[in-house]
Design a protein around this motif. Sequence first.
Motif, PDB file in Angstrom:
ATOM      1  N   HIS A 163      -5.598 -14.302  89.212  1.00 27.31           N
ATOM      2  CA  HIS A 163      -4.796 -13.389  88.409  1.00 27.31           C
ATOM      3  C   HIS A 163      -3.446 -14.017  88.079  1.00 27.31           C
ATOM      4  CE1 HIS A 163      -7.334  -9.836  88.695  1.00 27.31           C
ATOM      5  NE2 HIS A 163      -7.549 -10.142  89.956  1.00 27.31           N
ATOM      6  N   LYS A 164      -3.000 -13.772  86.839  1.00 32.33           N
ATOM      7  CA  LYS A 164      -1.666 -14.201  86.417  1.00 32.33           C
ATOM      8  C   LYS A 164      -0.781 -12.967  86.296  1.00 32.33           C
ATOM      9  CE  LYS A 164      -2.775 -18.407  83.899  1.00 32.33           C
ATOM     10  NZ  LYS A 164      -2.699 -19.108  82.612  1.00 32.33           N
ATOM     11  N   GLY A 165       0.487 -13.149  86.623  1.00 27.77           N
ATOM     12  CA  GLY A 165       1.461 -12.076  86.479  1.00 27.77           C
ATOM     13  C   GLY A 165       2.027 -12.032  85.074  1.00 27.77           C
ATOM     14  N   SER A 166       2.962 -11.125  84.848  1.00 31.64           N
ATOM     15  CA  SER A 166       3.577 -10.978  83.526  1.00 31.64           C
ATOM     16  C   SER A 166       4.352 -12.237  83.113  1.00 31.64           C
ATOM     17  CB  SER A 166       4.495  -9.764  83.496  1.00 31.64           C
ATOM     18  OG  SER A 166       5.486  -9.883  84.501  1.00 31.64           O
ATOM     19  N   ASN A 167       4.744 -13.047  84.103  1.00 27.04           N
ATOM     20  CA  ASN A 167       5.453 -14.290  83.808  1.00 27.04           C
ATOM     21  C   ASN A 167       4.497 -15.464  83.561  1.00 27.04           C
ATOM     22  OD1 ASN A 167       4.467 -14.719  86.355  1.00 27.04           O
ATOM     23  ND2 ASN A 167       6.465 -15.113  87.317  1.00 27.04           N
ATOM     24  N   LYS A 168       3.194 -15.154  83.458  1.00 31.97           N
ATOM     25  CA  LYS A 168       2.134 -16.150  83.189  1.00 31.97           C
ATOM     26  C   LYS A 168       1.891 -17.112  84.348  1.00 31.97           C
ATOM     27  CE  LYS A 168       1.610 -14.784  78.887  1.00 31.97           C
ATOM     28  NZ  LYS A 168       0.734 -13.685  78.650  1.00 31.97           N
ATOM     29  N   ARG A 169       2.485 -16.828  85.500  1.00 31.83           N
ATOM     30  CA  ARG A 169       2.249 -17.648  86.693  1.00 31.83           C
ATOM     31  C   ARG A 169       1.201 -16.949  87.549  1.00 31.83           C
ATOM     32  NH1 ARG A 169       7.822 -19.829  89.032  1.00 31.83           N
ATOM     33  NH2 ARG A 169       6.409 -21.429  89.769  1.00 31.83           N
ATOM     34  N   ILE A 187      -0.493 -15.220  90.560  1.00 33.47           N
ATOM     35  CA  ILE A 187       0.010 -14.318  91.596  1.00 33.47           C
ATOM     36  C   ILE A 187      -0.458 -14.821  92.960  1.00 33.47           C
ATOM     37  CG2 ILE A 187      -0.114 -11.956  92.498  1.00 33.47           C
ATOM     38  CD1 ILE A 187      -0.687 -11.053  89.588  1.00 33.47           C
TER      39      ILE A 187
END
Length: 163
Positions: free
Chosen positions: A64-70, A72
């Motif tokens: 999964h990626k977070g809202s910052n595209k990194r 999680i």
Amino acid sequence: MSRGLPIKVNELLTKSKESSLLAVDIYNKPKTAFRSGAYIVLMTIAWTSLFHAIFEKKGIKYFHKGSNKRYIKIEGEYKAWELNDCLKEYFKENKKEDLPIRSNIEFFIPLRNKIEHRFMPELDSETFGECQALLHNFEYILNKEFGDKHSIREDLVFSLQFA
């Protein structure tokens, strides 16, 4: 350990196969009250690990990626996809022949959630056919992706029954 596969793929494959065999072992054990619940939870783990092994082998990032595209992280490790996410990726082409397998797995996801998070009524007689199909489908995808040498059918026996 299987030769030719990367270590991470082997670890995920082993987890997947062990989980499926434990699921069958518990399901076939006499006088086990939580047989369907345990089977469903362990087969969900088996399927998720199988898909992760497939994605790992194919170089697909299943995190999964977070809202910052990194990616999680949870407790220092990347948060891997749940079974629903794995189904979306693996069956993204929506081939007609894959629909029964996908539908069978999708049938168990809400049951697994109910088992883990809420009360679960007795399911054995209502889900027997679906449970059998889940195991057959698992074996089919396992062999399709990793070959017969990874088959679990040789480790299984027919259970003796009165019914």
